[in-house]
Motif scaffolding. Structure first.
Motif, mmCIF file in Angstrom:
data_model
loop_
_atom_site.group_PDB
_atom_site.id
_atom_site.type_symbol
_atom_site.label_atom_id
_atom_site.label_comp_id
_atom_site.label_asym_id
_atom_site.label_seq_id
_atom_site.Cartn_x
_atom_site.Cartn_y
_atom_site.Cartn_z
ATOM 1 N N ILE A 70 -64.221 40.489 10.317
ATOM 2 C CA ILE A 70 -62.779 40.403 10.125
ATOM 3 C C ILE A 70 -62.573 40.435 8.611
ATOM 4 O O ILE A 70 -63.063 39.557 7.897
ATOM 5 N N ALA A 71 -61.881 41.456 8.119
ATOM 6 C CA ALA A 71 -61.746 41.653 6.681
ATOM 7 C C ALA A 71 -60.272 41.715 6.290
ATOM 8 O O ALA A 71 -59.523 42.527 6.840
ATOM 9 N N VAL A 72 -59.867 40.871 5.357
ATOM 10 C CA VAL A 72 -58.502 40.902 4.835
ATOM 11 C C VAL A 72 -58.480 41.910 3.684
ATOM 12 O O VAL A 72 -59.228 41.776 2.713
ATOM 13 N N ILE A 73 -57.627 42.941 3.826
ATOM 14 C CA ILE A 73 -57.585 43.999 2.804
ATOM 15 C C ILE A 73 -56.257 44.005 2.050
ATOM 16 O O ILE A 73 -55.820 45.031 1.549
ATOM 17 N N ASP A 74 -55.627 42.840 1.951
ATOM 18 C CA ASP A 74 -54.395 42.688 1.183
ATOM 19 C C ASP A 74 -54.711 42.600 -0.312
ATOM 20 O O ASP A 74 -55.867 42.544 -0.702
ATOM 21 N N GLY A 75 -53.662 42.540 -1.109
ATOM 22 C CA GLY A 75 -53.816 42.393 -2.550
ATOM 23 C C GLY A 75 -53.463 43.670 -3.280
ATOM 24 O O GLY A 75 -53.254 44.717 -2.677
ATOM 25 N N VAL A 76 -53.405 43.577 -4.603
ATOM 26 C CA VAL A 76 -53.123 44.758 -5.416
ATOM 27 C C VAL A 76 -54.188 45.818 -5.146
ATOM 28 O O VAL A 76 -53.905 47.006 -5.008
ATOM 29 N N GLN A 125 -42.839 53.815 -2.774
ATOM 30 C CA GLN A 125 -42.395 52.552 -2.184
ATOM 31 C C GLN A 125 -43.485 51.918 -1.315
ATOM 32 O O GLN A 125 -43.273 50.873 -0.719
ATOM 33 N N PHE A 126 -44.617 52.586 -1.228
ATOM 34 C CA PHE A 126 -45.684 52.141 -0.340
ATOM 35 C C PHE A 126 -46.859 51.626 -1.156
ATOM 36 O O PHE A 126 -46.801 51.556 -2.370
ATOM 37 N N ILE A 127 -47.923 51.268 -0.490
ATOM 38 C CA ILE A 127 -49.107 50.733 -1.165
ATOM 39 C C ILE A 127 -50.304 51.590 -0.805
ATOM 40 O O ILE A 127 -50.428 52.069 0.319
ATOM 41 N N TYR A 128 -51.186 51.775 -1.754
ATOM 42 C CA TYR A 128 -52.390 52.573 -1.550
ATOM 43 C C TYR A 128 -53.562 51.672 -1.205
ATOM 44 O O TYR A 128 -53.718 50.598 -1.787
ATOM 45 N N ARG A 129 -54.380 52.090 -0.275
ATOM 46 C CA ARG A 129 -55.665 51.457 0.032
ATOM 47 C C ARG A 129 -56.726 52.522 -0.190
ATOM 48 O O ARG A 129 -56.519 53.693 0.139
ATOM 49 N N LEU A 131 -59.279 55.082 0.339
ATOM 50 C CA LEU A 131 -59.489 55.829 1.569
ATOM 51 C C LEU A 131 -60.937 55.794 2.054
ATOM 52 O O LEU A 131 -61.192 55.898 3.255
ATOM 53 N N PHE A 132 -61.887 55.642 1.160
ATOM 54 C CA PHE A 132 -63.279 55.495 1.588
ATOM 55 C C PHE A 132 -63.439 54.200 2.389
ATOM 56 O O PHE A 132 -64.019 54.195 3.483
ATOM 57 N N VAL A 133 -62.893 53.113 1.871
ATOM 58 C CA VAL A 133 -62.986 51.826 2.565
ATOM 59 C C VAL A 133 -62.219 51.893 3.888
ATOM 60 O O VAL A 133 -62.710 51.432 4.921
ATOM 61 N N VAL A 134 -61.038 52.484 3.879
ATOM 62 C CA VAL A 134 -60.254 52.641 5.115
ATOM 63 C C VAL A 134 -61.057 53.451 6.135
ATOM 64 O O VAL A 134 -61.108 53.101 7.314
ATOM 65 N N GLY A 135 -61.706 54.509 5.690
ATOM 66 C CA GLY A 135 -62.525 55.320 6.594
ATOM 67 C C GLY A 135 -63.675 54.540 7.188
ATOM 68 O O GLY A 135 -63.993 54.691 8.378
ATOM 69 N N LEU A 136 -64.323 53.693 6.383
ATOM 70 C CA LEU A 136 -65.413 52.860 6.903
ATOM 71 C C LEU A 136 -64.915 51.919 7.992
ATOM 72 O O LEU A 136 -65.596 51.690 8.993
ATOM 73 N N ILE A 137 -63.722 51.380 7.803
ATOM 74 C CA ILE A 137 -63.137 50.490 8.815
ATOM 75 C C ILE A 137 -62.840 51.270 10.088
ATOM 76 O O ILE A 137 -63.215 50.863 11.191
ATOM 77 N N LYS A 138 -62.185 52.405 9.946
ATOM 78 C CA LYS A 138 -61.751 53.182 11.109
ATOM 79 C C LYS A 138 -62.913 53.785 11.899
ATOM 80 O O LYS A 138 -62.742 54.091 13.079
ATOM 81 N N GLN A 139 -64.085 53.959 11.286
ATOM 82 C CA GLN A 139 -65.227 54.508 12.020
ATOM 83 C C GLN A 139 -65.562 53.667 13.248
ATOM 84 O O GLN A 139 -65.951 54.214 14.279
#
Length: 158
Positions: A70-76, A125-129, A131-139
């Motif tokens: 379980i990973a919290v990916i909030d923050g700047v 108006q949005f926030i960037y995450r 994409l490599f880390v997002v891809g690892l999560i979505k796998q």
């Protein structure tokens, strides 16, 4: 089931959020063995001393033992330790439930926000995450917006 909760742990806000998430997970799933790094005084009592190898070894051991992250990916930015934990855990091909509660992800269907972004990239108006880390999560996992959704997602892996 063994699980690992990854989030920053140095600010009062992070520690408080970790306590809330841990409590909700433990209440919803009493049999869960939840590793929360801030609860490991051997490496995270900041009045004591633990070197980088001790910290890495303790956390890697707990990641390897866990069935779900379980990973919290909030923050700047995604916390660098959390990003590292996601990377390490993704190599195990086990599920990751990421909590992304930032309110700037709301309004994705608001055409004024989209039009402003197209006209001027600095009007984002949005926030960037990352994409490599997002891809690892979505796998092998999901990204959710609330603690309650995170608990329900973890339950699916029981």
């Amino acid at each position: 089931m063994k699980a690992y909760l990854a989030n920053g742990l140095f600010s009062i806000g992070d520690r408080y959020v970790n306590e809330i998430i841990a409590d909700k997970l433990r209440t919803a799933m009493p049999s869960i063995e939840l590793y929360v790094p801030q609860e490991n005084d051997a490496i995270n009592d900041k009045n004591a001393y633990a070197n980088s190898l001790a910290i890495a070894q303790a956390d890697i051991h707990s990641l390897k033992e866990s069935d779900v992250l379980i990973a919290v990916i909030d923050g700047v930015e995604i916390d660098s330790g959390v990003a590292a934990e996601i990377g390490a855990f993704s190599m195990l091909n086990r599920p990751i439930v990421a909590l992304f509660s930032d309110v700037r992800q709301l309004g994705r269907t608001n055409s004024k926000k989209i039009d402003a972004l197209i006209a001027d990239g600095t009007e984002n108006q949005f926030i960037y995450r990352n994409l490599f880390v997002v891809g690892l999560i979505k796998q092998n996992g999901v990204i959710v917006s609330t603690v309650e959704e995170a608990v329900e997602a973890v339950k699916k892996y029981l």
